[in-house]
Design a protein around this motif. Sequence first.
Motif, PDB file in Angstrom:
ATOM      1  N   LEU A 180       0.850  -1.303   0.026  1.00  0.00           N
ATOM      2  CA  LEU A 180       0.084  -0.203   0.127  1.00  0.00           C
ATOM      3  C   LEU A 180       0.938   1.298  -0.083  1.00  0.00           C
ATOM      4  CD1 LEU A 180      -2.715  -1.117   2.272  1.00  0.00           C
ATOM      5  CD2 LEU A 180      -3.057  -0.648  -0.104  1.00  0.00           C
ATOM      6  N   ASP A 181       1.988   1.215   0.501  1.00  0.00           N
ATOM      7  CA  ASP A 181       2.877   2.379   0.591  1.00  0.00           C
ATOM      8  C   ASP A 181       3.469   2.632  -0.998  1.00  0.00           C
ATOM      9  OD1 ASP A 181       2.786   2.616   3.640  1.00  0.00           O
ATOM     10  OD2 ASP A 181       4.743   1.349   3.851  1.00  0.00           O
ATOM     11  N   TYR A 182       3.546   1.593  -1.681  1.00  0.00           N
ATOM     12  CA  TYR A 182       4.308   1.906  -3.027  1.00  0.00           C
ATOM     13  C   TYR A 182       2.963   2.283  -3.788  1.00  0.00           C
ATOM     14  CZ  TYR A 182       5.568   0.805  -7.720  1.00  0.00           C
ATOM     15  OH  TYR A 182       5.771   1.022  -9.064  1.00  0.00           O
ATOM     16  N   PHE A 183       1.781   1.657  -3.470  1.00  0.00           N
ATOM     17  CA  PHE A 183       0.690   2.020  -4.615  1.00  0.00           C
ATOM     18  C   PHE A 183       0.216   3.562  -4.265  1.00  0.00           C
ATOM     19  CE2 PHE A 183      -3.980   2.793  -4.716  1.00  0.00           C
ATOM     20  CZ  PHE A 183      -4.155   2.252  -6.126  1.00  0.00           C
ATOM     21  N   HIS A 184       0.047   3.468  -2.858  1.00  0.00           N
ATOM     22  CA  HIS A 184      -0.051   5.324  -2.764  1.00  0.00           C
ATOM     23  C   HIS A 184       0.855   6.238  -3.306  1.00  0.00           C
ATOM     24  CE1 HIS A 184      -4.202   4.227  -0.775  1.00  0.00           C
ATOM     25  NE2 HIS A 184      -3.467   3.561   0.030  1.00  0.00           N
ATOM     26  N   ALA A 185       2.151   5.959  -3.144  1.00  0.00           N
ATOM     27  CA  ALA A 185       3.006   6.822  -3.750  1.00  0.00           C
ATOM     28  C   ALA A 185       3.351   6.672  -5.135  1.00  0.00           C
ATOM     29  CB  ALA A 185       4.604   6.436  -3.057  1.00  0.00           C
ATOM     30  N   ASP A 236      -9.982  -6.773   1.982  1.00  0.00           N
ATOM     31  CA  ASP A 236     -10.770  -5.530   1.935  1.00  0.00           C
ATOM     32  C   ASP A 236      -9.618  -4.353   1.724  1.00  0.00           C
ATOM     33  OD1 ASP A 236     -12.940  -3.537   1.634  1.00  0.00           O
ATOM     34  OD2 ASP A 236     -13.061  -3.543   3.925  1.00  0.00           O
ATOM     35  N   LEU A 237      -9.264  -3.783   0.534  1.00  0.00           N
ATOM     36  CA  LEU A 237      -8.635  -2.883   0.213  1.00  0.00           C
ATOM     37  C   LEU A 237      -9.496  -1.493   0.154  1.00  0.00           C
ATOM     38  CD1 LEU A 237      -5.992  -4.137  -2.418  1.00  0.00           C
ATOM     39  CD2 LEU A 237      -5.564  -3.682  -0.089  1.00  0.00           C
ATOM     40  N   GLN A 238      -9.090  -0.510   0.926  1.00  0.00           N
ATOM     41  CA  GLN A 238      -9.474   0.621   0.849  1.00  0.00           C
ATOM     42  C   GLN A 238      -8.710   1.577  -0.064  1.00  0.00           C
ATOM     43  OE1 GLN A 238     -12.822   1.436   2.271  1.00  0.00           O
ATOM     44  NE2 GLN A 238     -12.697  -0.778   2.862  1.00  0.00           N
ATOM     45  N   LEU A 239      -9.040   1.800  -1.392  1.00  0.00           N
ATOM     46  CA  LEU A 239      -8.316   2.432  -2.191  1.00  0.00           C
ATOM     47  C   LEU A 239      -9.118   3.766  -2.694  1.00  0.00           C
ATOM     48  CD1 LEU A 239      -6.834  -0.416  -4.294  1.00  0.00           C
ATOM     49  CD2 LEU A 239      -5.783   0.691  -2.189  1.00  0.00           C
ATOM     50  N   GLU A 240      -9.191   4.703  -1.897  1.00  0.00           N
ATOM     51  CA  GLU A 240     -10.037   5.940  -2.282  1.00  0.00           C
ATOM     52  C   GLU A 240      -9.598   6.604  -3.705  1.00  0.00           C
ATOM     53  OE1 GLU A 240     -11.053  10.196  -0.280  1.00  0.00           O
ATOM     54  OE2 GLU A 240      -9.871   8.975   0.818  1.00  0.00           O
ATOM     55  N   GLY A 241     -10.720   6.541  -4.422  1.00  0.00           N
ATOM     56  CA  GLY A 241     -10.383   7.343  -5.731  1.00  0.00           C
ATOM     57  C   GLY A 241     -10.369   6.238  -6.885  1.00  0.00           C
ATOM     58  N   TYR A 242     -10.100   5.180  -6.335  1.00  0.00           N
ATOM     59  CA  TYR A 242      -9.992   4.005  -7.473  1.00  0.00           C
ATOM     60  C   TYR A 242     -11.163   3.183  -7.468  1.00  0.00           C
ATOM     61  CZ  TYR A 242      -5.237   5.170  -7.876  1.00  0.00           C
ATOM     62  OH  TYR A 242      -3.959   5.892  -7.907  1.00  0.00           O
ATOM     63  N   ARG A 243     -11.469   2.448  -8.684  1.00  0.00           N
ATOM     64  CA  ARG A 243     -12.614   1.379  -8.907  1.00  0.00           C
ATOM     65  C   ARG A 243     -11.881   0.109  -8.992  1.00  0.00           C
ATOM     66  NH1 ARG A 243     -14.277   6.023 -11.552  1.00  0.00           N
ATOM     67  NH2 ARG A 243     -16.274   6.636 -11.214  1.00  0.00           N
ATOM     68  N   GLN A 244     -12.252  -0.902  -8.550  1.00  0.00           N
ATOM     69  CA  GLN A 244     -11.602  -2.017  -8.430  1.00  0.00           C
ATOM     70  C   GLN A 244     -12.395  -3.252  -9.104  1.00  0.00           C
ATOM     71  OE1 GLN A 244     -10.542  -3.268  -4.309  1.00  0.00           O
ATOM     72  NE2 GLN A 244     -10.548  -1.275  -3.609  1.00  0.00           N
ATOM     73  N   TYR A 245     -11.466  -3.840  -9.993  1.00  0.00           N
ATOM     74  CA  TYR A 245     -11.938  -4.999 -10.825  1.00  0.00           C
ATOM     75  C   TYR A 245     -11.104  -6.138 -10.621  1.00  0.00           C
ATOM     76  CZ  TYR A 245     -14.064  -0.847 -12.918  1.00  0.00           C
ATOM     77  OH  TYR A 245     -14.714   0.182 -13.199  1.00  0.00           O
ATOM     78  N   TRP A 246     -11.736  -7.403 -10.324  1.00  0.00           N
ATOM     79  CA  TRP A 246     -11.128  -8.605  -9.950  1.00  0.00           C
ATOM     80  C   TRP A 246     -11.469  -9.550 -10.774  1.00  0.00           C
ATOM     81  CZ3 TRP A 246      -7.684  -8.301  -5.598  1.00  0.00           C
ATOM     82  CH2 TRP A 246      -7.754  -7.150  -4.923  1.00  0.00           C
TER      83      TRP A 246
END
Length: 250
Positions: A21-26, A45-55
């Motif tokens: 998550l550190d890498y993702f947000h940076a 459960d990933l809380q990724l504000e501003g991103y839509r998630q497709y799995w």
Amino acid sequence: MTKLISWNVNGLRACVNKGFLDYFHASGADLFCLQETKLQAGQLDLQLEGYRQYWNYAEKKGYSGTAIFSRIEPLSVRYGLETDDEPEGRVITLEFESFYLVNVYTPNARRDLSRLDFRLEWECRFLDYLKSLDAVKPVVVCGDLNVAHQEIDLKNAKSNHGNSGFTAEERGCMTKLLESGFVDSFRHLHPDRTDAYTWWSFMPKVRERNIGWRIDYFLVSSRLAERIADAGIEPGVMGSDHCPVTLTLS
């Protein structure tokens, strides 16, 4: 500019515990693609504000799987190749206004090459799929393609000829794909760069000594080549036996 990142995380739950998550947000990515997520719905459960998630989850637990996290709402979403019931969760396609994004985790032929025939049959279907998309609008393909295309793409080419990921058949499939109208974005910008790898064995000191393979790619339709502003590899990012690869389109 549109920034894309692709990373085989070799188990997302483990990778999250190693700084994902550190890498993702940076990273500031507009589109972030994952392969080998190795989980089922509801396990993370990933809380990724501003991103839509497709799995796209594999039916087999702890195996394969892909995901895309997107800041941009796609026009359409598709899972698998011909149908939505691809049991190994290997492909996700998002359609945007100016291109398709295909996130793929190509099947491994296995060390004993017992899955090579399956792999080659799959490669044919995958190429047909990409060509069908490319006939409509340009395509960006990213992911773990499980092949080092040329000798420059792995440390010990001579001793690996014929091994899984460096067979003549697998390399031929990659050549055929590129000859069908696609460009390897990294080689487009860095045609002669050596020691540029994206995967290393877990054997001791292998990554420290950079004895690796470049098997993770961003490929683009030839008519997108002029929009490649940057294409990189981030070997310093830990958390998996692969590292992230990046693409910036103008």
